[in-house]
Design an enzyme around this catalytic site. Structure first.
Site, PDB file in Angstrom:
ATOM      1  N   TYR A  53      -8.562 -19.344   0.443  1.00  0.00           N
ATOM      2  CA  TYR A  53      -7.225 -18.726   0.266  1.00  0.00           C
ATOM      3  C   TYR A  53      -7.043 -17.313   0.930  1.00  0.00           C
ATOM      4  CZ  TYR A  53      -3.227 -16.644  -2.043  1.00  0.00           C
ATOM      5  OH  TYR A  53      -2.137 -16.094  -2.340  1.00  0.00           O
TER       6      TYR A  53
ATOM      7  N   THR B  19      -7.703  -3.060   9.227  1.00  0.00           N
ATOM      8  CA  THR B  19      -8.276  -2.393   8.213  1.00  0.00           C
ATOM      9  C   THR B  19      -9.749  -1.822   8.853  1.00  0.00           C
ATOM     10  OG1 THR B  19      -9.605  -2.780   6.300  1.00  0.00           O
ATOM     11  CG2 THR B  19      -9.038  -4.758   7.485  1.00  0.00           C
TER      12      THR B  19
ATOM     13  N   GLU C  88     -12.273  -2.272   7.061  1.00  0.00           N
ATOM     14  CA  GLU C  88     -13.062  -3.129   6.490  1.00  0.00           C
ATOM     15  C   GLU C  88     -13.787  -3.909   7.618  1.00  0.00           C
ATOM     16  OE1 GLU C  88     -14.580  -4.172   3.424  1.00  0.00           O
ATOM     17  OE2 GLU C  88     -14.027  -2.223   2.998  1.00  0.00           O
TER      18      GLU C  88
ATOM     19  N   TYR D  40     -12.662 -11.371   3.280  1.00  0.00           N
ATOM     20  CA  TYR D  40     -11.335 -10.673   3.527  1.00  0.00           C
ATOM     21  C   TYR D  40     -11.630 -10.037   4.881  1.00  0.00           C
ATOM     22  CZ  TYR D  40      -8.206  -6.627   3.729  1.00  0.00           C
ATOM     23  OH  TYR D  40      -7.422  -5.369   4.086  1.00  0.00           O
TER      24      TYR D  40
ATOM     25  N   LYS E  99      -9.052 -10.891   8.438  1.00  0.00           N
ATOM     26  CA  LYS E  99      -8.553  -9.592   9.189  1.00  0.00           C
ATOM     27  C   LYS E  99      -8.862  -9.635  10.609  1.00  0.00           C
ATOM     28  CE  LYS E  99      -5.600  -7.912   5.986  1.00  0.00           C
ATOM     29  NZ  LYS E  99      -4.379  -7.375   5.993  1.00  0.00           N
TER      30      LYS E  99
HETATM   31  P1  NAP Z   1      -1.155  -4.904  -2.033  1.00  0.00           P
HETATM   32  O1  NAP Z   1      -0.666  -3.858  -2.829  1.00  0.00           O
HETATM   33  O2  NAP Z   1      -2.423  -5.806  -2.350  1.00  0.00           O
HETATM   34  O3  NAP Z   1       0.130  -5.660  -1.371  1.00  0.00           O
HETATM   35  C1  NAP Z   1       0.024  -6.901  -0.674  1.00  0.00           C
HETATM   36  C2  NAP Z   1       1.035  -7.593  -0.594  1.00  0.00           C
HETATM   37  O4  NAP Z   1       1.247  -9.105   0.015  1.00  0.00           O
HETATM   38  C3  NAP Z   1       1.985  -7.968  -1.907  1.00  0.00           C
HETATM   39  O5  NAP Z   1       3.439  -7.601  -1.897  1.00  0.00           O
HETATM   40  C4  NAP Z   1       1.824  -9.534  -2.140  1.00  0.00           C
HETATM   41  O6  NAP Z   1       2.804 -10.176  -2.983  1.00  0.00           O
HETATM   42  C5  NAP Z   1       1.906  -9.751  -0.891  1.00  0.00           C
HETATM   43  N1  NAP Z   1       1.404 -11.172  -0.369  1.00  0.00           N
HETATM   44  C6  NAP Z   1       0.145 -11.770  -0.781  1.00  0.00           C
HETATM   45  N2  NAP Z   1       0.180 -12.842  -0.246  1.00  0.00           N
HETATM   46  C7  NAP Z   1       1.389 -13.225   0.102  1.00  0.00           C
HETATM   47  C8  NAP Z   1       1.696 -14.385   0.842  1.00  0.00           C
HETATM   48  N3  NAP Z   1       0.917 -15.700   0.674  1.00  0.00           N
HETATM   49  N4  NAP Z   1       2.761 -14.535   1.324  1.00  0.00           N
HETATM   50  C9  NAP Z   1       3.598 -13.306   1.180  1.00  0.00           C
HETATM   51  N5  NAP Z   1       3.225 -11.944   0.753  1.00  0.00           N
HETATM   52  C10 NAP Z   1       1.933 -12.254  -0.029  1.00  0.00           C
HETATM   53  O7  NAP Z   1      -1.678  -4.103  -0.604  1.00  0.00           O
HETATM   54  P2  NAP Z   1      -1.684  -2.866   0.000  1.00  0.00           P
HETATM   55  O8  NAP Z   1      -2.449  -1.947  -0.474  1.00  0.00           O
HETATM   56  O9  NAP Z   1      -0.280  -2.490   0.046  1.00  0.00           O
HETATM   57  O10 NAP Z   1      -1.815  -3.012   1.714  1.00  0.00           O
HETATM   58  C11 NAP Z   1      -0.924  -3.481   2.522  1.00  0.00           C
HETATM   59  C12 NAP Z   1      -1.688  -4.102   3.722  1.00  0.00           C
HETATM   60  O11 NAP Z   1      -2.419  -3.057   4.326  1.00  0.00           O
HETATM   61  C13 NAP Z   1      -2.682  -5.454   3.301  1.00  0.00           C
HETATM   62  O12 NAP Z   1      -2.463  -6.406   4.451  1.00  0.00           O
HETATM   63  C14 NAP Z   1      -4.028  -4.692   3.138  1.00  0.00           C
HETATM   64  O13 NAP Z   1      -4.931  -5.944   3.478  1.00  0.00           O
HETATM   65  C15 NAP Z   1      -3.765  -3.989   4.343  1.00  0.00           C
HETATM   66  N6  NAP Z   1      -4.764  -2.734   4.158  1.00  0.00           N
HETATM   67  C16 NAP Z   1      -4.628  -1.898   2.928  1.00  0.00           C
HETATM   68  C17 NAP Z   1      -5.522  -0.741   2.938  1.00  0.00           C
HETATM   69  C18 NAP Z   1      -5.384   0.105   1.842  1.00  0.00           C
HETATM   70  O14 NAP Z   1      -6.400   0.900   1.518  1.00  0.00           O
HETATM   71  N7  NAP Z   1      -4.389   0.070   0.780  1.00  0.00           N
HETATM   72  C19 NAP Z   1      -6.053  -0.386   3.912  1.00  0.00           C
HETATM   73  C20 NAP Z   1      -6.022  -1.122   5.167  1.00  0.00           C
HETATM   74  C21 NAP Z   1      -5.464  -2.300   5.447  1.00  0.00           C
HETATM   75  P3  NAP Z   1       2.683  -9.986  -4.725  1.00  0.00           P
HETATM   76  O15 NAP Z   1       3.109  -8.659  -5.207  1.00  0.00           O
HETATM   77  O16 NAP Z   1       3.592 -11.007  -5.063  1.00  0.00           O
HETATM   78  O17 NAP Z   1       1.128 -10.073  -5.068  1.00  0.00           O
HETATM   79  O1  G4F Z   2     -11.158   0.286  -4.179  1.00  0.00           O
HETATM   80  P1  G4F Z   2     -11.763  -1.066  -3.515  1.00  0.00           P
HETATM   81  O2  G4F Z   2     -11.894  -2.261  -3.922  1.00  0.00           O
HETATM   82  O3  G4F Z   2     -11.524  -1.112  -1.656  1.00  0.00           O
HETATM   83  P2  G4F Z   2     -12.291  -1.688  -0.489  1.00  0.00           P
HETATM   84  O4  G4F Z   2     -13.260  -2.691  -0.939  1.00  0.00           O
HETATM   85  O5  G4F Z   2     -12.545  -0.113   0.228  1.00  0.00           O
HETATM   86  O6  G4F Z   2     -10.765  -2.129  -0.026  1.00  0.00           O
HETATM   87  C1  G4F Z   2      -9.717  -1.571   0.221  1.00  0.00           C
HETATM   88  O7  G4F Z   2      -9.650  -0.626   1.414  1.00  0.00           O
HETATM   89  C2  G4F Z   2      -9.897  -1.559   2.584  1.00  0.00           C
HETATM   90  C3  G4F Z   2      -9.670  -0.502   3.758  1.00  0.00           C
HETATM   91  O8  G4F Z   2     -11.045  -0.138   4.065  1.00  0.00           O
HETATM   92  C4  G4F Z   2      -8.724  -2.543   2.518  1.00  0.00           C
HETATM   93  F1  G4F Z   2      -8.673  -3.205   3.791  1.00  0.00           F
HETATM   94  C5  G4F Z   2      -8.543  -3.522   1.311  1.00  0.00           C
HETATM   95  O9  G4F Z   2      -7.511  -4.220   1.523  1.00  0.00           O
HETATM   96  C6  G4F Z   2      -8.653  -2.625   0.537  1.00  0.00           C
HETATM   97  O10 G4F Z   2      -7.251  -1.890   0.102  1.00  0.00           O
HETATM   98  O11 G4F Z   2     -13.339  -0.453  -3.447  1.00  0.00           O
HETATM   99  C7  G4F Z   2     -13.819   0.785  -3.020  1.00  0.00           C
HETATM  100  C8  G4F Z   2     -15.403   0.713  -3.090  1.00  0.00           C
HETATM  101  C9  G4F Z   2     -16.349  -0.244  -2.540  1.00  0.00           C
HETATM  102  O12 G4F Z   2     -17.475   0.016  -2.146  1.00  0.00           O
HETATM  103  C10 G4F Z   2     -16.627  -1.008  -4.260  1.00  0.00           C
HETATM  104  O13 G4F Z   2     -17.912  -1.837  -4.044  1.00  0.00           O
HETATM  105  O14 G4F Z   2     -15.713   1.078  -4.550  1.00  0.00           O
HETATM  106  C11 G4F Z   2     -16.422   0.200  -4.913  1.00  0.00           C
HETATM  107  N1  G4F Z   2     -16.545  -0.080  -6.193  1.00  0.00           N
HETATM  108  C12 G4F Z   2     -17.384   0.389  -7.442  1.00  0.00           C
HETATM  109  N2  G4F Z   2     -17.148   0.151  -8.348  1.00  0.00           N
HETATM  110  C13 G4F Z   2     -15.447  -0.659  -7.123  1.00  0.00           C
HETATM  111  C14 G4F Z   2     -15.807  -0.595  -8.292  1.00  0.00           C
HETATM  112  N3  G4F Z   2     -14.549  -1.120  -6.598  1.00  0.00           N
HETATM  113  C15 G4F Z   2     -13.828  -1.816  -7.290  1.00  0.00           C
HETATM  114  N4  G4F Z   2     -12.517  -2.477  -6.805  1.00  0.00           N
HETATM  115  N5  G4F Z   2     -14.053  -1.758  -8.710  1.00  0.00           N
HETATM  116  C16 G4F Z   2     -15.095  -1.144  -9.287  1.00  0.00           C
HETATM  117  O15 G4F Z   2     -15.191  -1.293 -10.464  1.00  0.00           O
END
Ligand code: NAP
Ligand code: G4F
Length: 360
Positions: free
Chosen positions: A101, A133, A135, A157, A161
């Site tokens: 997915y 990202t 990642e 993931y 990406k």
């Molecule tokens: P988020 O809060 O998880 O938001 C994801 C959004 O995508 C939500 O609006 C979700 O809708 C929508 N979505 C999921 N599946 C979809 C589909 N099939 N069709 C249309 N919409 C869909 O993520 P975010 O933190 O804002 O991040 C935004 C983007 O930046 C993502 O692509 C993420 O991978 C990327 N990114 C994030 C970070 C970070 O640290 N936040 C860093 C690097 C890159 P619902 O609300 O309905 O679930």
């Molecule tokens: O907050 P996280 O789940 O973020 P992660 O895996 O870094 O991914 C986020 O940032 C990415 C950019 O680098 C985005 F692309 C992605 O969409 C997302 O927004 O985890 C951060 C770290 C990881 O190493 C994880 O293993 O925290 C560690 N962690 C430790 N305990 C945990 C936990 N993460 C989560 N979610 N929950 C825990 O209990």
């Protein structure tokens, strides 16, 4: 005056909500794609919808990255000047449970959107931003990761990406589209999803303070991340598309902290001293001192942090820190919010949220 039109996928998510606010303040007409859901999924943008000054400037449409017809239909009607592809299955941990997915949405979904622009003969008009990202760097190949660092994705993931990153470049090169990647390092806010680690921590501590939970369970607390504020980073998404040519940019604070440090600083902000003991899965954090009159749910030696196997990933990204010198130089950027300001904002918001939750 002709206003620019932006289309945002993922508008109901953390970044989508901040980007919509940002673009509306810049006088854009903002269109957002929301998914059909059995319950309300617009809580992060309801305040925008309710704001009278954005009447006739902010529009939501049903659509899905996995439904190409919906994308072509919307793009042909809206004819956006800028498309921001923020939609994704964005949880790295969950991607191990939903690899297929996650790949469909993040990889094929991005292709569907790019191709919809191409199909609508808008390749030379519509600029495209892809939410790439940090990642992608996964098992890091360089101590600080820049646009030149090789990728080594370590999760479904990140792998999904990687496809999205390259297909964006591919459409840029093949069809001369203005298609750019923002390689964003972690960015957080009070609107962060509650299962990402920073928000899980600020929410978990707030619930403990209000007596709604006893203990917070975490995974790898030694993981290191470069955490910025989502509000600062969406400005960068926009700047990436205002640059004079399509390109790829790393956006990062260039500062790195551990999950453990983040926990300690949240408690410290509240005037609560904790002590760590044990190792591995037996490591825990307990309360040593605080104003016990103010925090009546807390007790001396109360264990508030435990480690659970459940939150470890089959393959972990241990260490990320960006080198954002290209964006700093060419896009004239510097991050505005440091980790302590971020923690303050998240803790204050979650304490207030859980206080109200307790009264219910
Ligand atoms: P988020 O809060 O998880 O938001 C994801 C959004 O995508 C939500 O609006 C979700 O809708 C929508 N979505 C999921 N599946 C979809 C589909 N099939 N069709 C249309 N919409 C869909 O993520 P975010 O933190 O804002 O991040 C935004 C983007 O930046 C993502 O692509 C993420 O991978 C990327 N990114 C994030 C970070 C970070 O640290 N936040 C860093 C690097 C890159 P619902 O609300 O309905 O679930
Ligand atoms: O907050 P996280 O789940 O973020 P992660 O895996 O870094 O991914 C986020 O940032 C990415 C950019 O680098 C985005 F692309 C992605 O969409 C997302 O927004 O985890 C951060 C770290 C990881 O190493 C994880 O293993 O925290 C560690 N962690 C430790 N305990 C945990 C936990 N993460 C989560 N979610 N929950 C825990 O209990």
């Amino acid at each position: 005056m002709k206003f620019k039109k932006a289309l945002i996928t993922g508008i109901t998510g953390q970044d989508g909500s901040y980007l919509a606010e940002f673009l509306l303040k810049k006088k854009y007409i903002v269109h957002g794609i929301k998914r059909k859901s059995s319950s309300f999924n617009t809580s992060r943008i309801d305040h925008i919808y309710a704001n009278k000054s954005f009447k006739n400037k902010f529009f939501l449409h049903y659509g899905d990255l996995l439904d190409p017809n919906s994308l072509t239909d919307l793009i042909s009607k809206i004819k956006p000047d800028e498309v921001y592809n923020l939609a994704a299955q964005s949880h790295v941990g969950v991607s191990f449970q939903l690899p297929n997915y996650t790949s469909q949405v993040n990889s094929i979904g991005t292709l569907n959107l790019l191709h919809a622009i191409y199909d609508c003969r808008l390749a030379s008009k519509t600029k495209f931003y892809q939410a790439s990202t940090s990642e992608l760097y996964g098992e890091i190949q360089e101590s600080r990761q820049s646009e030149k660092t090789s990728f080594y994705p370590k999760s479904p993931y990140a792998t999904s990406k990687l496809f999205a990153y390259w297909i964006t470049k591919n459409y840029r090169e093949s069809y001369k589209m203005f298609a750019s990647n923002g390689i964003l390092f972690n960015h957080e806010s009070p609107r962060r999803g509650e299962t990402f680690v920073t928000r899980k921590i600020t929410m978990g501590i707030s619930k403990i303070i209000h007596g709604l939970e006893k203990c917070l369970y975490l995974g790898n607390i030694y993981s290191l991340r470069d955490w910025g504020h989502a509000r600062d980073y969406v400005e960068m998404c926009w700047k990436v598309l205002q640059y004079n040519k399509p390109d790829d940019f790393v956006i990062a604070t260039e500062k790195q902290y551990s999950v453990k440090f983040f926990v300690e600083q949240c408690f410290k902000y509240l005037g609560i001293k904790i002590k760590w003991s044990g190792t591995g899965l037996k490591e825990y954090g307990k309360i040593i001192n605080c104003n016990f009159e103010k925090y009546s749910s807390l007790k001396k030696n109360m264990v508030v942090i435990k480690i659970s196997n459940k939150y470890f990933r089959p393959n972990e990204v241990n260490n990320l820190i960006g080198n954002a010198s290209k964006a700093k130089k060419l896009l004239k950027w510097k991050p505005k919010t440091n980790i302590h300001q971020l923690i303050k904002e998240m803790m204050d918001t979650d304490l207030e949220y859980t206080r109200k939750l307790k009264l219910k």
